[in-house]
Design an enzyme around this catalytic site. Structure first.
Site, PDB file in Angstrom:
ATOM      1  N   ASP A  64       0.740  -1.149   0.104  1.00 57.70           N
ATOM      2  CA  ASP A  64       0.131   0.012   0.076  1.00 57.70           C
ATOM      3  C   ASP A  64       0.885   1.175   0.109  1.00 57.70           C
ATOM      4  OD1 ASP A  64       0.614  -0.824   2.619  1.00 57.70           O
ATOM      5  OD2 ASP A  64      -0.918   0.428   3.382  1.00 57.70           O
ATOM      6  N   GLU A 104      -0.594  -1.949   5.302  1.00 55.80           N
ATOM      7  CA  GLU A 104       0.382  -2.063   6.402  1.00 55.80           C
ATOM      8  C   GLU A 104       0.363  -0.665   7.028  1.00 55.80           C
ATOM      9  OE1 GLU A 104       3.665  -1.071   8.798  1.00 55.80           O
ATOM     10  OE2 GLU A 104       3.684   0.060   6.732  1.00 55.80           O
TER      11      GLU A 104
END
Length: 393
Positions: A75, A135
């Site tokens: 991400d 994350e």
């Protein structure tokens, strides 16, 4: 392994730049996940998609024996990129400002190398590839990408889990290790502090939440130095204070937000208690408070044996001088959840750009030296190869 990884360098750079140009926020990594799955298929590895919602998982090996997992996060962050590079983000307000694009490319490189190894070496186990979403953030229910993948049984039957993280502020090609607790548990707190408010000319007629902040802030900042054992690291920091609407109006409410960092669980819980005590001072000054502590990632504990394996591989592949033992710091990583489920360790890979510009993580000029991509892939792949061939001591 280094030579084979070096041959993949152009492809790893291409993949990293593709992902960098098309960043996606936490639990929205649809395009990135498809790129990962398509690349795995091209390598000859069958992927499983929608693991942990938008994550991808794949496994190669004999089906029998122990299993080692290698994890990368996918991400990006809500930051508008300022770099003037050909691979600049094409999505306004979103960029890869922490290196997850590099992690994903590195793990795809490791998958390629290990798929080759599977045909050449005597394997006695399995390697599982975990391409993790989210994350950087929890969802509204407090779920991060690591916990979402764990809930989808991504670590089932996994004996060992390894990972890396690039560092934009360390020289390219340095491998940094720390045994034991290495990244902090991170919690946040939000507080609403209430008084009576009133006219600024008549402060004696009510209680003032801004005045209450004086002793409260002193108490807060004294927690690590006066309430916690000095041999046990901890941090309490405020990042936001807001309140009031005009110069001559005493507000009836002030809002504060801050972060709490620690390593040991007992220290973590003591910090929560001490923060509550600090804000309770408002009651003796005629006010009241509402405190919300939001529990975040646990501390990352690097297993010393697993770290030792990766150290040895890094020394063998890149040389003794490139391997450094040094503290990671008080940042946080949700790989810590995986390291609680299996023997786990993460190392840091120096990736500072050669232009000598400091490109810190989570800033709009973050970037890395892409020449380190094959180095990371080689060390992860060789560690996994030695694990499944029984070569680790």
């Amino acid at each position: 392994m280094i030579q084979k990884a070096a041959a993949l360098s152009p492809e790893l750079i291409r993949i990293r730049r593709d992902i960098h140009q098309h960043p996606e926020l936490s639990f929205q990594e649809f395009r990135t996940g498809k790129l990962v799955a398509d690349t795995l298929i091209e390598i000859g590895i069958e992927p499983q998609t929608e693991i942990g919602r938008t994550g991808v998982m794949a496994q190669i090996g004999t089906g029998d024996g122990p299993t080692i997992a290698i994890r990368a996060d996918m991400d990006a962050l809500p930051i508008d990129e300022k770099n003037d590079v050909p691979y600049k983000s094409v999505t306004p307000g979103i960029m890869h400002a922490c290196g997850h694009d590099a992690h994903t490319a590195i793990l795809l490189g490791a998958a390629h190398l290990l798929q080759q190894s599977l045909a050449e070496d005597n394997w006695q186990g399995n390697v599982r590839f975990l391409f993790q979403p989210s994350e950087e953030a929890f969802d509204a229910q407090g779920v991060s990408g690591a916990t979402a993948m764990i809930d989808d049984r991504a670590l089932e039957d996994v004996d060992v889990a390894i990972a890396l993280h690039v560092l934009s502020n360390r020289p390219g090609g340095q491998f940094i290790f720390q045994d034991g607790y290495s990244l902090a548990a991170v919690d946040t707190f939000e507080v609403r502090l209430f008084g009576d408010g009133g006219h600024g000319a008549y402060p004696h007629t009510g209680s003032d939440p801004l005045y209450m902040l004086g002793p409260i802030l002193n108490a807060l900042y004294a927690i690590p130095s006066r309430q916690i054992n000095p041999l046990r690291p901890s941090v309490v920091s405020l990042g936001q204070i807001s309140g009031g609407s005009a110069h001559n109006i005493i507000p009836n409410e002030v809002m504060l937000k801050g972060t709490i960092r620690s390593f040991q669980e007992e220290v973590r819980q003591q910090l929560w208690v001490e923060i509550e005590r600090a804000f309770k001072l408002s009651e003796t000054l005629g006010g009241r408070y509402e405190l919300d502590i939001i529990k975040g990632y646990p501390a990352l504990h690097n297993d010393s044996e697993v770290n030792g394996w990766m150290r040895d591989v890094a020394r063998d592949l890149v040389g003794e001088t490139a391997v450094i033992d040094q503290e990671f710091g008080m940042g946080a990583e949700d790989f810590a959840y995986m390291a609680q489920k299996a023997k786990g360790a993460m190392f840091m890979l120096g990736a500072a750009t050669p232009d000598a510009i400091v490109r810190n993580h989570h800033t709009d000029i973050f970037d890395i030296d892409e020449s380190v991509l094959p180095l990371g892939a080689a060390v992860l792949a060789e560690t996994a190869r030695r694990f499944v061939t029984g070569e680790l001591s």
